[in-house]
Write an enzyme that holds these catalytic residues in place. Sequence first.
Site, PDB file in Angstrom:
ATOM      1  N   GLU A 164      21.873 -23.723 -12.614  1.00  0.00           N
ATOM      2  CA  GLU A 164      20.728 -22.824 -12.533  1.00  0.00           C
ATOM      3  C   GLU A 164      19.439 -23.594 -12.829  1.00  0.00           C
ATOM      4  OE1 GLU A 164      23.521 -20.082 -15.283  1.00  0.00           O
ATOM      5  OE2 GLU A 164      21.414 -19.482 -15.238  1.00  0.00           O
ATOM      6  N   LYS A 203      16.211 -24.301 -15.036  1.00  0.00           N
ATOM      7  CA  LYS A 203      15.815 -24.114 -16.436  1.00  0.00           C
ATOM      8  C   LYS A 203      14.361 -23.662 -16.447  1.00  0.00           C
ATOM      9  CE  LYS A 203      15.861 -25.983 -21.046  1.00  0.00           C
ATOM     10  NZ  LYS A 203      14.560 -25.348 -21.362  1.00  0.00           N
ATOM     11  N   SER A 260      21.018 -21.898 -28.617  1.00  0.00           N
ATOM     12  CA  SER A 260      20.232 -22.819 -27.799  1.00  0.00           C
ATOM     13  C   SER A 260      21.196 -23.730 -27.038  1.00  0.00           C
ATOM     14  CB  SER A 260      19.294 -23.636 -28.680  1.00  0.00           C
ATOM     15  OG  SER A 260      20.026 -24.278 -29.700  1.00  0.00           O
ATOM     16  N   LYS A 319      26.524 -25.123 -16.436  1.00  0.00           N
ATOM     17  CA  LYS A 319      27.496 -24.381 -17.235  1.00  0.00           C
ATOM     18  C   LYS A 319      28.876 -24.455 -16.590  1.00  0.00           C
ATOM     19  CE  LYS A 319      23.931 -21.001 -18.489  1.00  0.00           C
ATOM     20  NZ  LYS A 319      23.467 -19.604 -18.357  1.00  0.00           N
ATOM     21  N   ALA A 345       0.826  -1.210   0.000  1.00  0.00           N
ATOM     22  CA  ALA A 345       0.000   0.000   0.000  1.00  0.00           C
ATOM     23  C   ALA A 345       0.860   1.260   0.000  1.00  0.00           C
ATOM     24  CB  ALA A 345      -0.938  -0.006   1.212  1.00  0.00           C
ATOM     25  N   CYS A 365      12.636 -42.127 -55.255  1.00  0.00           N
ATOM     26  CA  CYS A 365      11.647 -42.276 -54.189  1.00  0.00           C
ATOM     27  C   CYS A 365      10.993 -40.922 -53.942  1.00  0.00           C
ATOM     28  CB  CYS A 365      12.312 -42.781 -52.907  1.00  0.00           C
ATOM     29  SG  CYS A 365      11.190 -42.862 -51.494  1.00  0.00           S
ATOM     30  N   GLU A 404      15.186 -15.030 -18.795  1.00  0.00           N
ATOM     31  CA  GLU A 404      13.902 -15.656 -19.100  1.00  0.00           C
ATOM     32  C   GLU A 404      12.770 -14.857 -18.462  1.00  0.00           C
ATOM     33  OE1 GLU A 404      12.581 -19.530 -20.916  1.00  0.00           O
ATOM     34  OE2 GLU A 404      14.515 -18.523 -20.771  1.00  0.00           O
TER      35      GLU A 404
END
Length: 671
Positions: A113, A115, A81, A290, A33, A432, A173
């Site tokens: 970490e 994910k 990635s 990492k 508040a 094919c 993220e």
Amino acid sequence: MESIEQQLTELRTTLRHHEYLYHVMDAPEIPDAEYDRLMRELCELETKHPELITPDSPTQRVGAAPLAAFSQIRHEVPMLSLDNVFDEESFLAFNKRVQDRLKNNEKVTWCCELKLDGLAVSILYENGVLVSAATRGDGTTGEDITSNVRTIRAIPLKLHGENIPARLEVRGEVFLPQAGFEKINEDARRTGGKVFANPRNAAAGSLRQLDPRITAKRPLTFFCYGVGVLEGGELPDTHLGRLLQFKKWGVPVSDRVTLCESAEEVLAFYHKVEEDRPTLGFDIDGVVIKVNSLEQQEQLGFVARAPRWAVAFKFPAQEQMTFVRDVEFQVGRTGAITPVARLEPVHVAGVLVSNATLHNADEIERLGLRIGDKVVIRRAGDVIPQVVNVVLSERPEDTREVVFPTHCPVCGSDVERVEGEAVARCTGGLICGAQRKESLKHFVSRRAMDVDGMGDKIIDQLVEKEYVHTPADLFKLTAGKLTGLERMGPKLAQNVVNALEKAKETTFARFLYALGIREVGEATAAGLAAYFGTLEALEAASIEELQKVPDVGIVVASHVHNFFAEESNRNVISELLAEGVHWPAPIVINAEEIDSPFAGKTVVLTGSLSQMSRDDAKARLVELGAKVAGSVSKKTDLVIAGEAAGSKLAKAQELGIEVIDEAEMLRLLGS
């Protein structure tokens, strides 16, 4: 009495301080508040004095006017990635690969970490002020979501503290906590709005609103996990050190980030997080591991689209039981026959699954699978559904044996399985239809020849109507012929023809990748192109010569050699060249023949240059016979240090490598 400017400055400073305590430190000092009261006071003052509003004011998070569409932002440093592992054995194999690649039995520590199951974003700060934000996109180019990111209270509009780099790209993220997700869906059900399947979809949908005012109403939050661009400043030489520095500057970092001294500690971290997963309050689908040392990261390097020094260790996916109604066999680009289970549709991890891969004949035998069986389905990596096991105790009486084909289900050619390989292949080659379709789809794909507008359905029709047999036939298509396809009007047909014409100008590496040689991905194609320089040299190369290319072993070398030894492949290449496919001739530079102080030297640029762009400097150095590298090592001969040079300069001084400034570089370039 304080001036209006002073009141505004104090209010903004106070609000930023409390945002930092709330979002970064998780230690609020004041009730919500009171925060709301301060915000209202700031809003009222800025409403009366709009000329005094600053871009980094906390009030500017509420959202600007709607956008017509997202513009694009090109990532200065690609957003790669991560490779995935799904069990302890695979992680330990990754750990061994890392240890084997490092020299002198160096000790490796790991930064571990969570994910997060959200949306990867890049946020650029200049002189500490947020100037742009983008989605990952394809890793090279993302969507400009600056207006929306500014509405996320966890993300500071201005960094605070000392020694903030001139340009700093924070990566992390954006995600939606479970409570916020449930509230959004509850409101949507009440008002008849869109109900999201999971928090990730809700986060992505919220972040990609064209109207930032909608984003501002969604309780999105953010955790940082890395850095992209870094100019005009320094950062610690460990990954954990960098995250802790970001936290000091006001960027939120998960308090679950942990330094592990061994593979055993990593596994303990993984299992602890898996145990705590239900109580976190937000979705994760694994942990990210990492190498902590930045120097070791540089030694390990990258493969095509992922670093060698990091991996995502995924949690076991959700599983469900259903029935196998049939097994069909698909034919891939290289003739691989893949069995696919057609399932009684079932929801797995929020997605309706009706098909699952069975991989190969060995997998069917291992499972003991029969058509009609009750099976357990898992979405491996939460992406590709697969059959985990057969529920033998509930096997129906009317199940049928799965018979692996001896002839291609598409063209009828023999199916062969080479001894030692798990995959069976159709021997039909381009006669094919299935192989032809998949080969052509690969040829026109974005990372190959990049033919805009040439989608899968168009390729399917072209093959089925016998308009196209080889990649060269694509360039013989006319707008008139294309208009004979379904949903293909004259305008779209002409656009496709124009795209084909544009695609004729390519690069040697893209061309090699587009040919679809077995085991030759983007990185290998680039390596072959750089090493041999010309198509003629590559075609003439022996298996032994091919193995001199970095990361090309006997298997890949054999595939490349065999491809060019096949007359039909050489004929297709000749046709492509005859149709006008071309690429720039290689610039062959013999350092021994160049009279230049840079000839034959490995040079690293660091810091900012004032007299020319970094790209121009690199190009000029290469013209003069230098090899320009991205990082400093014992192999570096010279470091050129511009303004605000950082860790690369320090490392060069530590290794005793020659360092010159921009003025000396310009003098030597002029000489």
